[in-house]
Each structure stands twice: as structure tokens, then as C-alpha cells.
Design a protein around this motif. Structure first.
Motif, mmCIF file in Angstrom:
data_model
loop_
_atom_site.group_PDB
_atom_site.id
_atom_site.type_symbol
_atom_site.label_atom_id
_atom_site.label_comp_id
_atom_site.label_asym_id
_atom_site.label_seq_id
_atom_site.Cartn_x
_atom_site.Cartn_y
_atom_site.Cartn_z
ATOM 1 N N THR A 292 34.214 32.902 47.158
ATOM 2 C CA THR A 292 34.067 33.838 46.042
ATOM 3 C C THR A 292 35.046 34.987 46.203
ATOM 4 O O THR A 292 35.261 35.474 47.319
ATOM 5 N N GLN A 293 35.637 35.423 45.105
ATOM 6 C CA GLN A 293 36.475 36.618 45.112
ATOM 7 C C GLN A 293 36.482 37.243 43.731
ATOM 8 O O GLN A 293 36.803 36.599 42.745
ATOM 9 N N TYR A 294 36.130 38.536 43.687
ATOM 10 C CA TYR A 294 36.204 39.253 42.417
ATOM 11 C C TYR A 294 37.607 39.837 42.251
ATOM 12 O O TYR A 294 38.354 40.038 43.214
ATOM 13 N N PHE A 295 37.981 40.124 41.013
ATOM 14 C CA PHE A 295 39.225 40.808 40.679
ATOM 15 C C PHE A 295 38.905 41.878 39.640
ATOM 16 O O PHE A 295 38.113 41.654 38.731
ATOM 17 N N GLU A 296 39.532 43.060 39.774
ATOM 18 C CA GLU A 296 39.359 44.107 38.761
ATOM 19 C C GLU A 296 40.488 45.114 38.889
ATOM 20 O O GLU A 296 40.835 45.544 39.983
ATOM 21 N N LEU A 297 41.054 45.464 37.754
ATOM 22 C CA LEU A 297 42.043 46.526 37.704
ATOM 23 C C LEU A 297 42.030 47.122 36.306
ATOM 24 O O LEU A 297 42.328 46.429 35.330
ATOM 25 N N ALA A 298 41.648 48.400 36.212
ATOM 26 C CA ALA A 298 41.596 49.093 34.916
ATOM 27 C C ALA A 298 40.818 48.282 33.885
ATOM 28 O O ALA A 298 41.177 48.220 32.710
ATOM 29 N N ALA A 299 39.754 47.638 34.340
ATOM 30 C CA ALA A 299 38.813 46.861 33.522
ATOM 31 C C ALA A 299 39.313 45.468 33.175
ATOM 32 O O ALA A 299 38.607 44.719 32.503
ATOM 33 N N ASN A 300 40.514 45.073 33.606
ATOM 34 C CA ASN A 300 40.863 43.652 33.606
ATOM 35 C C ASN A 300 40.064 42.989 34.717
ATOM 36 O O ASN A 300 40.182 43.374 35.889
ATOM 37 N N ARG A 301 39.261 41.975 34.366
ATOM 38 C CA ARG A 301 38.294 41.444 35.331
ATOM 39 C C ARG A 301 38.434 39.936 35.516
ATOM 40 O O ARG A 301 38.787 39.209 34.582
ATOM 41 N N GLY A 302 38.138 39.493 36.720
ATOM 42 C CA GLY A 302 38.122 38.070 37.004
ATOM 43 C C GLY A 302 37.169 37.780 38.140
ATOM 44 O O GLY A 302 36.856 38.654 38.961
ATOM 45 N N LEU A 303 36.695 36.533 38.221
ATOM 46 C CA LEU A 303 35.794 36.118 39.295
ATOM 47 C C LEU A 303 36.072 34.672 39.648
ATOM 48 O O LEU A 303 35.967 33.780 38.790
ATOM 49 N N TYR A 304 36.469 34.447 40.885
ATOM 50 C CA TYR A 304 36.640 33.085 41.394
ATOM 51 C C TYR A 304 35.395 32.703 42.185
ATOM 52 O O TYR A 304 34.910 33.486 43.010
ATOM 53 N N GLN B 4 26.924 32.369 34.558
ATOM 54 C CA GLN B 4 26.704 32.486 35.999
ATOM 55 C C GLN B 4 27.792 33.339 36.647
ATOM 56 O O GLN B 4 27.506 34.239 37.452
ATOM 57 N N LEU B 5 29.053 33.079 36.278
ATOM 58 C CA LEU B 5 30.153 33.815 36.886
ATOM 59 C C LEU B 5 30.210 35.261 36.392
ATOM 60 O O LEU B 5 30.554 36.171 37.159
ATOM 61 N N GLN B 6 29.869 35.487 35.139
ATOM 62 C CA GLN B 6 29.804 36.866 34.638
ATOM 63 C C GLN B 6 28.761 37.670 35.414
ATOM 64 O O GLN B 6 29.016 38.812 35.827
ATOM 65 N N ASP B 7 27.599 37.094 35.606
ATOM 66 C CA ASP B 7 26.555 37.796 36.349
ATOM 67 C C ASP B 7 26.980 38.036 37.795
ATOM 68 O O ASP B 7 26.716 39.103 38.365
ATOM 69 N N LEU B 8 27.662 37.048 38.377
ATOM 70 C CA LEU B 8 28.130 37.197 39.753
ATOM 71 C C LEU B 8 29.193 38.286 39.837
ATOM 72 O O LEU B 8 29.256 39.026 40.833
ATOM 73 N N TRP B 9 30.023 38.401 38.791
ATOM 74 C CA TRP B 9 31.028 39.472 38.804
ATOM 75 C C TRP B 9 30.355 40.833 38.900
ATOM 76 O O TRP B 9 30.757 41.683 39.704
ATOM 77 N N TRP B 10 29.325 41.059 38.090
ATOM 78 C CA TRP B 10 28.646 42.358 38.132
ATOM 79 C C TRP B 10 27.985 42.594 39.490
ATOM 80 O O TRP B 10 27.983 43.728 39.991
ATOM 81 N N ALA B 11 27.479 41.564 40.100
ATOM 82 C CA ALA B 11 26.881 41.709 41.427
ATOM 83 C C ALA B 11 27.943 42.091 42.458
ATOM 84 O O ALA B 11 27.728 42.977 43.302
ATOM 85 N N GLU B 12 29.083 41.403 42.407
ATOM 86 C CA GLU B 12 30.174 41.730 43.329
ATOM 87 C C GLU B 12 30.701 43.137 43.055
ATOM 88 O O GLU B 12 31.029 43.880 43.992
#
Length: 768
Positions: A496-508, A561-569
Motif C-alpha cells: 500500500t502507498q498513498y500519494f497526495e500533493l496539493a489535493a492531487n490524490r492517489g492510492l496504490y 475500498q481504495l477511497q476509504d483506505l486513502w482517507w485512513a492513510e
């Protein structure tokens, strides 16, 4: 299959520094009735610990260099791949300071408080850009375990308000664990006229007419590593070489540019197609990889007119030369390393970019990158006039966003867009002749920049400290991929790896990638963005290497599932609160960032004050101000700079030329209104004053300028517009000369003042 037993078990203490030495023998009344004396011994590194050379390029894309199928020759990278291994699923954070904080600490960038670059810091835990002492650097840990350490090149991890000559210095490179530093404390730097420091000392400008920053950095890396191994051949070293290339300005000599004439005339669309074909032939992408669509808002090459194509092709020629040039000079460093003792036990990590290629040149390309940071667009018609000067000392040039997109082939998007691989996936090569036997091999494990530190600790036999310099350490958040160095089939250590920069978001997560872009870099308007209305995309990146097929509509449950995991991360790693503001965050005064200036409305400077960083200067934007210079003019007159702030990309200067008081205001290289006295100033003690009365009514407005000598007006006029947010890039205030690049082209550097300066006082919003 190899396992961790292939490397020695960690043998270093978990608490650093080690306890003070205590004599263990018997002590009598005199030395005659005492046990023999013993000395504390220098710390020895783990047996067999390798030398480490860590190379990090700037603003380079996955499809940029020839080693990964790009159009920019990279023979040094080729050579290292032939003797080592390539990684095609390695990821950064999409921006420089955050990637560098993660690279140095092994923690996620928000955990290390670097949500963005230092110039846009805010007061939330993940956003301060003040590296916590709980996130000790690999430089400090290796140094305390017997390594010699050096950092050469870019440092963009010192808070701007700590970069002046009074420090504090604990977050300069020397304070972060590096015995030696030679480089610059900024996001980018003029390569012809840089402002550099050696450890804490300002480096005098070079007198070499052929000077170039990349060559200078390579020279100092070579000098240091030779010196270190000459003095202590049995000790390992850690050399961190962080070039300014290929970040703007794209500065390179004409003979390098000439090598690429005509090579990019077919344009960025054809380049992307050809790059993917080369990538498949090289095996650095799967054979079924698809080319993604052109990112939103970018024009096709076909819809441009002939003049645009001519200009943009030339901008790409300059960029290609700039990239080939830096790889060549890294090759000089590698050649030196190969000639030193224990060369085969040297692990070389070559990372081609701290993020994807940069779109900060906007849709039309740029002659002054500082315009981007002030939210101002350029026009290609104006830039065409300078086509033959690109790459030279007159411009802070940057190619158009569409070329940046092409450099990231086969992916979508660019630097700053952390949601997609165009912003985050970078080539990485690792060479280690003593241990890597799979010469020329490819590794496909999903990795993140935070995984470098634990990997190096493991192969060096270093225990990540629980306590460093009296501070309990945050756990290392990266995962070692040491097994993958020896075995292509080693299991993937990152699920798992989250990504975020100035609200550009990603979750692997386990082969899937959820992506939610919030803005495009070539459109700085982000005011009306709503995180709850953002559109998420979904990709099966085990089957879809390039993120070409959005499966969100087909797999809504997986996406949820991945959206929820992004917020958790995000909650776990200090990502919240989301902050999508752009230009306004560059205004330190409005943001309330710490400042040496504080609430001061006046500052007095004396001769010898040079290279004072922008963040340590009074904030003169969007307000009235007065400059008062008390000078001594000798018989026969005087010449030279009295006070200047900034340089090529923006700023002002007060100087004498032909003895005449002159004030110039550099509005982001677009215009340079100049106010000149009709007569030379007379000999004696004189007071020169520049008054600026701001119109008010918002930011970037104009105002009246009055230039006077001893109370008599000698020139006056107006500035029709002023810099709104950031006066300069990497250059600050100088008294008595011009350090760095010139604020205009009416003089020759360093333009030292030939008279005497008692003091220069700057007042903000002075009384009428």
C-alpha cells in the motif's frame, strides 16, 4: 531465491550517539600504580559496509532518458544499467522537497512535515516544512556509524527563514548529518550565475567565462570523494549528489544544443509514440503497454502554427542538451568512483528525477519560470523573439507543458500531479559489482522513495535507531527491498502507498491504483475545487502498466475500498487537512510563516551583506516602501551596485552607471522600468533615496517612483504593475555588489561599488 540472510544482521546500536567513553581499568594514586591508559576509539562501520553514491536528478520524466526509451542520450545511466539493475515501478511524491525529505528519512513526506516545497509551508503538522528531529536522516545515522558523508548540489529542505547567514544551522545540510556540503539552498538555481555555499560560507562567484553549475558540482563531488578515500581508504563514504538539472532554468552551452538540432521537429505527439516503441524494445515496459491519451488542456502538435513549432522544437533541443550534459558530468563522478579503493563494493543508486518532468513552463513555454509562481502566463509570440538566446544567461527558460507530458511517456500528467504515474514514476538504476550478479536485469516490484533508506540500512548492516541525539524516532515507514537487489523474483514488500500533493490524490493497494486529480499544473486557478466532488479513477496496474484504462465504472466497490483506505492513510500520516491553495501560499507574510523580519517595518544593511536570502528580507510586495542609501562618492565619481534584491527572474537594483544614480525594477523579466538621473552624482557624502508609493486596491498594482539625491528629485515616473507573490527565485539581497545573476543587462557582474557605502536602510510604508 535469496533471503535477508544474504546480508549481515544489523550490528549497530539502536541508540545514537553511543555513550561517552569510560575508562574501564583500575586507577591508583599515580599512573605508576594504575592500569595502562586506553583511548576512546573511532567508531567502526559494520564489517564490509559498502560505499554509497546516491545520485538524484531534478524534474526528469520516465520517458526522458534513452536508458528508459527516451530521446535524451544517457550513456552513464546505460553503463550503470549494464553492470547493475533497472527498476521500472519506482515512485516519488510528484514534487522536489517532499521527495527529498522522504529519500533522506525513510518516512512519508507528510510524516516528515513536507507536504510541499518550503516556500508554501503552512502551520499544520504535515505542512510546516520543518524536518522533525524524530525523523533523523540517513546522513546522520551513517555518520554516527563510521561513514564519511557529503552532500553536493541542491538542498531544498531547509526552511527559508533559516537559510540566512545567522542560521540556525541544524537544518542546513551540515546539521542533517553531512560532514561536507557544497551547493545551493533553494528549489532551483541559475546555472550560469549561481548563489552557492560551501558548508556555511558563501562561495565567491567564479571568474571562469565557461562556468556551468553542473560541471562545478561534479568537480566538487570528485574532489571530495578522492580526498576522503586518500585520507581514510578503509572507511566507507556516503556521497549524495543532487543536481540542479534538469530543473528550470534550462541552461546549457550552444555546442551541446547544436547536437540536437532538428531532432524534435516532429513534435511531442510523435515523440510519445516513438518513446513507447523504444521502451517496449528495451523491455522497460510490458509489451502490451498502451499510450495514454494526451492530458486535459494540452494541444496537439498538429494544431500549432509553424512559428510555434519552430520555437517549441528549439526549447526541446535545449532541454535535451541540458539532460545529456548532466548525465555526461555524472559520468565523470562515476569514473572517479570506479578508480578508488574498494570500488566494487560501492553501491550506486541513480534516480532520474525527484518527480515527473515539469509543466511549470505553462502551455506556451517560458523565458522566466518565476512568472509561473506568480500566476502569470507568457505568450509564445514574445518568447519567439528570444529563440536564439535560449539556454544562455539572459533567460530563466522552461519548455512548454506538452513537452513535459511527453517526457513522462507513456503516462498521463506531469510533476505536481501525484494522482498519476506521470507525476510520480521515475527510473532508478542500482549498481553494486560485488553483490549484483544479474547484470542488466529488470526489477518490477512496486517501490516508493521511502524504501531507499531501509534498504541501504539493511545492506550496510545498520540498525535504524530508536533514539537519535536524544530524540525518540518515528518508525521507518519504508520497506527494504534488499532481496530484490539479488533476486528478480523477490517478493514485493510494499502492498500500500498513498500519494497526495496539493489535493492531487492517489492510492496504490495490491495491484490497484485509485487516482483523483484536483488541478492541472498549467492552470493555477484552484479556488472552486471541492474535494467531495472530485472524480476518482481506478486502474488495475498489474495489467495496465500505464494507467490507460479507467475501470471506475466497472468496479465501484473496489474504488470505494481504495477511497476509504486513502482517507485512513491520510489520517495516519498527517496528510490532513487537505490544502489546494496555489499562488497565495507563496506569500510568506500572508501565510504567517516564521521570519527573521517579524513585524519589523525597517531594516538597515551594511557593506559586506551579500547573498541574504529572500526570506530574510523585508517583504516589499504590495505596499509602499523607501530605500535610503548613505554613500561616499570619491573625486572622479563612482560606479557600481549599491543595493539589489533578486536577479534575472525578478527584483530591483539601485546603482551608479556613468556616475548617474539609476533605479531598475525587474518585473519578472517581462519589463524593466528604469529611472536614471540626468547628471552624475557629485563627490562627497550623499544620500540617495528611492520612494515607491503603492496605488493600493489589491495585489500587483502599480505606483509612483521618485529617485532623489540629498532631497532633490533627479528622476521620477511610474511602475504600472509590481510582482504579486514571489520577487525572485534563489536570489536575495546584496549590498555593494551583485551576487548571482544580474537584475538587468546594463552592467557586468559583480559590478562592485567603487565608492563607499555607510549603510542602506529600507522602510516599509514610510510616512509621506
Amino acid at each position: 531465491m535469496s533471503d535477508v540472510s544474504a546480508f549481515a544482521a544489523p550490528s549497530t546500536p539502536s541508540t545514537l550517539p553511543r555513550p561517552d567513553f569510560r575508562y574501564a581499568g583500575q586507577v591508583g594514586r599515580t599512573f605508576q600504580d594504575s592500569d595502562p591508559a586506553t583511548f576512546p576509539q573511532p567508531v567502526s562501520p559494520p564489517e564490509g559496509a559498502p560505499n554509497i553514491v546516491l545520485v538524484l536528478l531534478d524534474d526528469a520524466g520516465f520517458g526522458q532518458f534513452s536508458t528508459f526509451g527516451g530521446g535524451v542520450p544517457s550513456p552513464t545511466m546505460d553503463r550503470l544499467r549494464e553492470e547493475g539493475i533497472a527498476f521500472n515501478r519506482f515512485h516519488t511524491t510528484a514534487l522536489c522537497s517532499p521527495t527529498r525529505a522522504a529519500l533522506m528519512t525513510g518516512r512519508n513526506h507528510h510524516s516528515a512535515s513536507f507536504a510541499g516545497i518550503t516556500e508554501v509551508a503552512t502551520g499544520y503538522d504535515g505542512y510546516t516544512c520543518v524536518l522533525p528531529k524524530s525523523c533523523g536522516t540517513i546522513g546522520e545515522v551513517l555518520r554516527q556509524n563510521g561513514y564519511m558523508t557529503a552532500w553536493v548540489g541542491k538542498n531544498h529542505n531547509t526552511p527559508p527563514w533559516e537559510t540566512s547567514q545567522v542560521g540556525p544551522f541544524d537544518r542546513w545540510a551540515n546539521g542533517l548529518g553531512f560532514d561536507y556540503f557544497y551547493g545551493f539552498n533553494a528549489g532551483d538555481m541559475n546555472h550560469w550565475n549561481p548563489v552557492l555555499f560551501e558548508n556555511r560560507d558563501l562561495v565567491p562567484a567564479s571568474s571562469d567565462p565557461e562556468y556551468h553549475l553542473t560541471e562545478d558540482l561534479a568537480d566538487h563531488a570528485i574532489d571530495w570523494v578522492r580526498r576522503a578515500k586518500s585520507i581514510a581508504p578503509d572507511r566507507p563514504y556516503f556521497l549524495y549528489l543532487a543536481t540542479g538539472a534538469t530543473h528550470a532554468p534550462h541552461h546549457v552551452s550552444p555546442e551541446w544544443i547544436e547536437k540536437f538540432r532538428g531532432q524534435f521537429d516532429e513534435g511531442w505527439d510523435v515523440y510519445r509514440e516513438q518513446t513507447l516503441q523504444r521502451q517496449k524494445a528495451l523491455g522497460v515496459v510490458p509489451a502490451d503497454t498502451e499510450l495514454t491519451e494526451r492530458s486535459e488542456g494540452l494541444p496537439s502538435w498538429e494544431e500549432l502554427n509553424d512559428d510555434q513549432r519552430r520555437l517549441y522544437a528549439r526549447m526541446m533541443e535545449v532541454f535535451a542538451a541540458y539532460g545529456a550534459h548532466v548525465d555526461h558530468h555524472i559520468g565523470r563522478v562515476i569514473d572517479t568512483v570506479k578508480q578508488l579503493p574498494d570500488a566494487d563494493n560501492t553501491i550506486i543508486v541513480y534516480i532520474a528525477g525527484d518527480n515527473g518532468s515539469s509543466a511549470e513552463g505553462g502551455l506556451e513555454g517560458s523565458l522566466c519560470e518565476n512568472l509561473f509562481f506568480n500566476g502569470i502566463s507568457e505568450h509564445w509570440e514574445d518568447n519567439l523573439l528570444a529563440i536564439d538566446e535560449l539556454g544562455g544567461p539572459k533567460h530563466f527558460n522552461h519548455f512548454p507543458a506538452s513537452w513535459a507530458h511527453a517526457m513522462n511517456a507513456p503516462f498521463q500528467w506531469t510533476k505536481q500531479v501525484a494522482s498519476h504515474f506521470g507525476g510520480t514514476r521515475n527510473p532508478m538504476i542500482i549498481s553494486w559489482p560485488d553483490r549484483i550478479t544479474d547484470r542488466g536485469g529488470l526489477r518490477e516490484q512496486f517501490l516508493h522513495v521511502i524504501d531507499i533508506v531501509p534498504t541501504l540500512y539493511e545492506v550496510c548492516g545498520i540498525t535504524p535507531p530508536d533514539s537519535l541525539n536524544g530524540v525518540a524516532q518515528k518508525p521507518i515507514e519504508g520497506h527494504s527491498f534488499a532481496q530484490a537487489l539479488l533476486d528478480a523474483d523477490a517478493p514485493e514488500t510494499r502492498r500500500t502507498q498513498y500519494f497526495e500533493l496539493a489535493a492531487n490524490r492517489g492510492l496504490y493497494h495490491d495491484g490497484w491504483m485509485a487516482s483523483a486529480p484536483s488541478f492541472v499544473p498549467w492552470n493555477p486557478n484552484r479556488q472552486n475545487w471541492d474535494p467531495d466532488a472530485a472524480v476518482w479513477e481506478l486502474y488495475d496496474v498489474e495489467k495496465d502498466f500505464s494507467q490507460a484504462k479507467d475501470l471506475a465504472a466497472e468496479h465501484p466497490e473496489k474504488l470505494r475500498q481504495l477511497q476509504d483506505l486513502w482517507w485512513a492513510e491520510a489520517s495516519k500520516y498527517q496528510v490532513l487537512p487537505l490544502d489546494w491553495r496555489a499562488t497565495e501560499r507563496f506569500n510568506s507574510e500572508a501565510m504567517g510563516r516564521p521570519s527573521l523580519i517579524g513585524g519589523r517595518r525597517s531594516a538597515t544593511y551594511y557593506p559586506g551583506m551579500v547573498g541574504l536570502p529572500d526570506a530574510a528580507c523585508l517583504p516589499m510586495l504590495n505596499k509602499s516602501w523607501r530605500i535610503t542609501a548613505d554613500v561616499e562618492i570619491p573625486e572622479g565619481g563612482a560606479e557600481g551596485m549599491i543595493v539589489t534584491h533578486g536577479g534575472l527572474e525578478g527584483g530591483y537594483g539601485l546603482y551608479l552607471k556613468d556616475g548617474k544614480p539609476t533605479f531598475v525594477y525587474n518585473f519578472l523579466a517581462l519589463e524593466r522600468p528604469t529611472f536614471v538621473a540626468e547628471e552624475a552624482i557629485a563627490a562627497g557624502t550623499r544620500q540617495i533615496v528611492v520612494d515607491f508609493v503603492y496605488d493600493g486596491g489589491g495585489i500587483a498594482k502599480g505606483g509612483a517612483v521618485t529617485l532623489s539625491v540629498d532631497g532633490d528629485v533627479v528622476a521620477e515616473g511610474r511602475l504600472e504593475r509590481t510582482v504579486p507573490a514571489q520577487l525572485s527565485l534563489g536570489e536575495g539581497l546584496d549590498i555593494g555588489m551583485d551576487v548571482g545573476s544580474p537584475v538587468d543587462f546594463n552592467y557586468t557582474l559583480p559590478f562592485a561599488f567603487t565608492g563607499g557605502i555607510e549603510k542602506v536602510t529600507i522602510d516599509l510604508e514610510p510616512a509621506a
